[in-house]
Design an enzyme around this catalytic site. Structure first.
Site, short mmCIF file in Angstrom:
data_model
loop_
_atom_site.label_atom_id
_atom_site.label_comp_id
_atom_site.label_asym_id
_atom_site.label_seq_id
_atom_site.Cartn_x
_atom_site.Cartn_y
_atom_site.Cartn_z
N ARG A 71 0.79 -1.22 0.00
CA ARG A 71 0.00 0.00 0.00
C ARG A 71 0.81 1.26 0.00
O ARG A 71 0.26 2.34 -0.05
CB ARG A 71 -0.93 0.02 1.22
N ILE A 108 -7.69 5.24 -8.22
CA ILE A 108 -8.20 4.40 -7.15
C ILE A 108 -7.06 4.14 -6.19
O ILE A 108 -5.91 3.92 -6.60
CB ILE A 108 -8.74 3.04 -7.67
N CYS A 109 -7.35 4.20 -4.91
CA CYS A 109 -6.39 3.83 -3.88
C CYS A 109 -5.13 4.69 -4.00
O CYS A 109 -5.22 5.91 -4.16
CB CYS A 109 -6.10 2.33 -4.02
N THR A 110 -3.94 4.08 -3.94
CA THR A 110 -2.70 4.87 -4.03
C THR A 110 -2.42 5.38 -5.43
O THR A 110 -1.41 6.05 -5.66
CB THR A 110 -1.50 4.05 -3.54
N THR A 148 -7.65 8.55 -0.87
CA THR A 148 -6.73 7.48 -1.21
C THR A 148 -6.94 6.33 -0.23
O THR A 148 -7.87 6.35 0.58
CB THR A 148 -5.27 7.98 -1.17
#
Length: 265
Positions: free
Chosen positions: A10, A153-155, A173
């Site tokens: 992550r 999306i996300c990181t 994030t």
């Protein structure tokens, strides 16, 4: 593949799991350039089907599978929308665990002016490398000049920020990476997804499905959005109710980050 490392997939804040990850991402974020000034647009390539909205899902070594596949599933059947996968080079691209590979149908050079860009998150290795890969960052900047929507999306938001596109903007994030948004000039804002102008950032992993369904409606209408939600039978009933850090205790948060770290390549 490299040996399994104790770094997180992550890209941030694994101190709770006893792992220090910040140096790579913080360093990449600190050198994130400002968004490039508009320039003469490159000619559209032959990659686009006439009359269709083109969505380009970026793949890179170490991306997270659901970050890319979730929005893909929400968008790939929307009438008038063509979804393609792109990478620095066309071909198989491995996810953060190294076990799964997804083929990038086209190279970045082949998809020069997509209508929508989707940037998934990934492991610390993949995210950090992409944040400093000028081939990826320049493609994002150039594509963004012409997109209708630029999303992450996300990181993936950290990669978007490293391209200089989030400075002063609200964004979200993955929960463990929230503090790193400020390193790329963004302002952390809670939400499954955050829309600012033509930029949409989604929170962690499964939030990409929420964003994808929202985008399906924006690219067509609410009727299609509702139908796609049913087509995916997207009606979550999580069995444990620990799907956000605010709902989970410290022990669960620590274990979750350790599982991610142990699975990273």
């Amino acid at each position: 593949m490299s040996e399994k490392q104790t770094h997180s997939r992550r890209g941030a804040l694994l101190t709770a799991a006893g792992v220090t990850l910040g140096a790579g991402i913080a360093s990449a974020a600190a050198t994130a350039p400002a968004a490039a000034a508009p320039a003469t647009a490159p000619a559209a390539g032959a990659d686009r089907k006439p009359g269709q909205v083109q969505v380009a899902v970026l793949l890179y070594d170490g991306f997270t599978a659901l970050d890319a596949v979730g929005p893909y599933e929400a968008l790939c059947r929307v009438p008038g929308v063509q979804v393609t996968t792109v990478a620095v080079k066309a071909g198989l691209v491995r996810t953060d665990t190294g076990e799964l590979g997804i083929a990038a149908a086209k190279s970045l050079r082949q998809v020069r002016r997509p209508d929508v860009v989707v940037i998934p998150g990934g492991g610390e290795r993949g995210t950090t490398a992409s944040m400093t890969d000028e081939r990826i960052l320049e493609w994002i900047r150039r594509a963004h000049r012409h997109t209708t929507w630029t999303t992450s999306i996300c990181t993936g938001s950290l990669i978007l920020g490293a391209a200089g596109l989030l400075r002063g903007l609200p964004a979200t994030t993955y929960w463990a990476s929230r503090p790193y948004l400020k390193e790329v000039g963004a302002i952390y804002t809670p939400g499954r997804f955050v829309e600012t102008g033509k930029i949409i950032t989604a929170a962690g992993v499964s939030a990409g499905i929420d964003m994808g369904l929202h985008l399906a409606a924006r690219l067509s209408d609410d009727r299609i959005g509702r139908a796609m939600e049913l087509a995916l039978e997207y009606d979550p009933e999580p069995p444990f109710g620990t799907g956000s850090p605010e709902k989970a205790d410290e022990q669960t948060r620590t274990l979750a980050l350790k599982i991610l770290a142990d699975s990273a390549t």
